[in-house]
Design an enzyme around this catalytic site. Sequence first.
Site, PDB file in Angstrom:
ATOM      1  N   GLY A   1       2.992   2.255  10.729  1.00  0.00           N
ATOM      2  CA  GLY A   1       3.939   3.349  10.535  1.00  0.00           C
ATOM      3  C   GLY A   1       4.753   3.691  11.768  1.00  0.00           C
ATOM      4  O   GLY A   1       5.421   4.717  11.814  1.00  0.00           O
TER       5      GLY A   1
ATOM      6  N   HIS B   1      -9.600   1.035   5.317  1.00  0.00           N
ATOM      7  CA  HIS B   1      -8.300   1.309   5.944  1.00  0.00           C
ATOM      8  C   HIS B   1      -8.469   2.327   7.072  1.00  0.00           C
ATOM      9  O   HIS B   1      -9.230   3.289   6.954  1.00  0.00           O
ATOM     10  CB  HIS B   1      -7.298   1.828   4.902  1.00  0.00           C
TER      11      HIS B   1
ATOM     12  N   ASN C   1       0.866  -1.182   0.000  1.00  0.00           N
ATOM     13  CA  ASN C   1       0.000   0.000   0.000  1.00  0.00           C
ATOM     14  C   ASN C   1       0.902   1.232   0.000  1.00  0.00           C
ATOM     15  O   ASN C   1       1.514   1.556   1.013  1.00  0.00           O
ATOM     16  CB  ASN C   1      -0.889  -0.041   1.253  1.00  0.00           C
ATOM     17  N   PHE C   2       0.971   1.901  -1.159  1.00  0.00           N
ATOM     18  CA  PHE C   2       1.866   3.066  -1.283  1.00  0.00           C
ATOM     19  C   PHE C   2       1.325   4.290  -0.537  1.00  0.00           C
ATOM     20  O   PHE C   2       2.036   5.259  -0.335  1.00  0.00           O
ATOM     21  CB  PHE C   2       2.063   3.435  -2.754  1.00  0.00           C
ATOM     22  N   LYS C   3       0.041   4.286  -0.218  1.00  0.00           N
ATOM     23  CA  LYS C   3      -0.596   5.466   0.421  1.00  0.00           C
ATOM     24  C   LYS C   3      -0.315   6.693  -0.444  1.00  0.00           C
ATOM     25  O   LYS C   3      -0.404   6.601  -1.665  1.00  0.00           O
ATOM     26  CB  LYS C   3      -0.116   5.602   1.868  1.00  0.00           C
TER      27      LYS C   3
ATOM     28  N   SER D   1       3.858  -2.266  10.370  1.00  0.00           N
ATOM     29  CA  SER D   1       5.310  -2.363  10.526  1.00  0.00           C
ATOM     30  C   SER D   1       5.881  -3.725  10.139  1.00  0.00           C
ATOM     31  O   SER D   1       6.883  -4.168  10.719  1.00  0.00           O
ATOM     32  CB  SER D   1       5.735  -1.980  11.955  1.00  0.00           C
TER      33      SER D   1
ATOM     34  N   GLU E   1      -5.001  -4.815  10.760  1.00  0.00           N
ATOM     35  CA  GLU E   1      -3.922  -3.848  10.942  1.00  0.00           C
ATOM     36  C   GLU E   1      -4.144  -3.052  12.236  1.00  0.00           C
ATOM     37  O   GLU E   1      -4.908  -2.085  12.247  1.00  0.00           O
ATOM     38  CB  GLU E   1      -3.907  -2.855   9.773  1.00  0.00           C
TER      39      GLU E   1
ATOM     40  N   GLU F   1      -6.702   4.692   8.062  1.00  0.00           N
ATOM     41  CA  GLU F   1      -6.411   6.096   7.725  1.00  0.00           C
ATOM     42  C   GLU F   1      -7.616   6.754   7.075  1.00  0.00           C
ATOM     43  O   GLU F   1      -7.878   7.943   7.287  1.00  0.00           O
ATOM     44  CB  GLU F   1      -5.164   6.173   6.832  1.00  0.00           C
TER      45      GLU F   1
HETATM   46  P1  13P Z   1       3.235   0.278   7.700  1.00  0.00           P
HETATM   47  O1  13P Z   1       3.747  -0.960   7.036  1.00  0.00           O
HETATM   48  O2  13P Z   1       3.932   1.530   7.270  1.00  0.00           O
HETATM   49  O3  13P Z   1       3.130   0.123   9.174  1.00  0.00           O
HETATM   50  O4  13P Z   1       1.704   0.484   7.166  1.00  0.00           O
HETATM   51  C1  13P Z   1       0.825  -0.571   7.234  1.00  0.00           C
HETATM   52  C2  13P Z   1      -0.411  -0.184   6.491  1.00  0.00           C
HETATM   53  O5  13P Z   1      -1.160   0.682   6.912  1.00  0.00           O
HETATM   54  C3  13P Z   1      -0.688  -0.877   5.223  1.00  0.00           C
HETATM   55  O6  13P Z   1      -1.978  -0.608   4.772  1.00  0.00           O
END
Ligand code: 13P
Length: 230
Positions: free
Chosen positions: A163, A88, A6-8, A194, A157, A90
């Site tokens: 993150g 997600h 997931n590049f966000k 992570s 997650e 976020e």
């Molecule tokens: P990280 O791998 O940066 O913790 O992010 C996980 C995530 O939110 C994937 O959707």
Amino acid sequence: MIYAANFKTNHTRKSTELYLQELSLNIKAKNVDDKVYIFPPATAMDSYEGDFTIGTQNAYAAHHGAYTGEIGIEQLDEFGIKTILIGHSERREYLGESQEKVSQKFSFFQEEGFEIIYCIGEPLEIREKGFEAVMKYLLAQFDGIDINYDRLIVAYEPIWAIGTGRSATVEEISTTHRALKKAIDNKPLLYGGSAKPSNIKEITSIAGVDGVLVGSASLDAESFSEMILS
Ligand code: 13P
């Protein structure tokens, strides 16, 4: 195993193209049963060729129309994209997507036959209350969601592990996945939070983990390839 990146809000069209070229070469050595997904930002969508599936990080529950700033099925169809991330943390937190909104989006994309990676996860204050509170919180995130959908993949997650560099422990992942697997009728279940080259083997060895959804450690093609080939 499933390895999803997931590049966000990272990478451009150009850098995604270069990334996928490098990844494609590297993953020639991957296990044939392993599946790779990449979720680039919407501006980097294209008809890329390779042994991976491109998905969208988000879309509006419409074919097209007057939804300023959003993309719908028409924009995804252009590139043959039939995979979507929904729920997600976020988007729930920063974009205000309520469980009702998330479940409506889920139903729409289910109707459209999309493969859905449906994300759930608890905040730290819930984890600190103990396992029962965690499961109650997580199961509430299935309200309005058809867990019998055959193109469903769930991603667990924990928000406090996203993150932060601090993954959940083997014990936390193991107990949570075991309980979730029962609740989702053994659908594929990914862990996210992570995940990185140094802990990938440990995570993918846990019973009930069918793969990983990776943010930070997926942004570099070499790092993500290393995880896939681990
Ligand atoms: P990280 O791998 O940066 O913790 O992010 C996980 C995530 O939110 C994937 O959707």
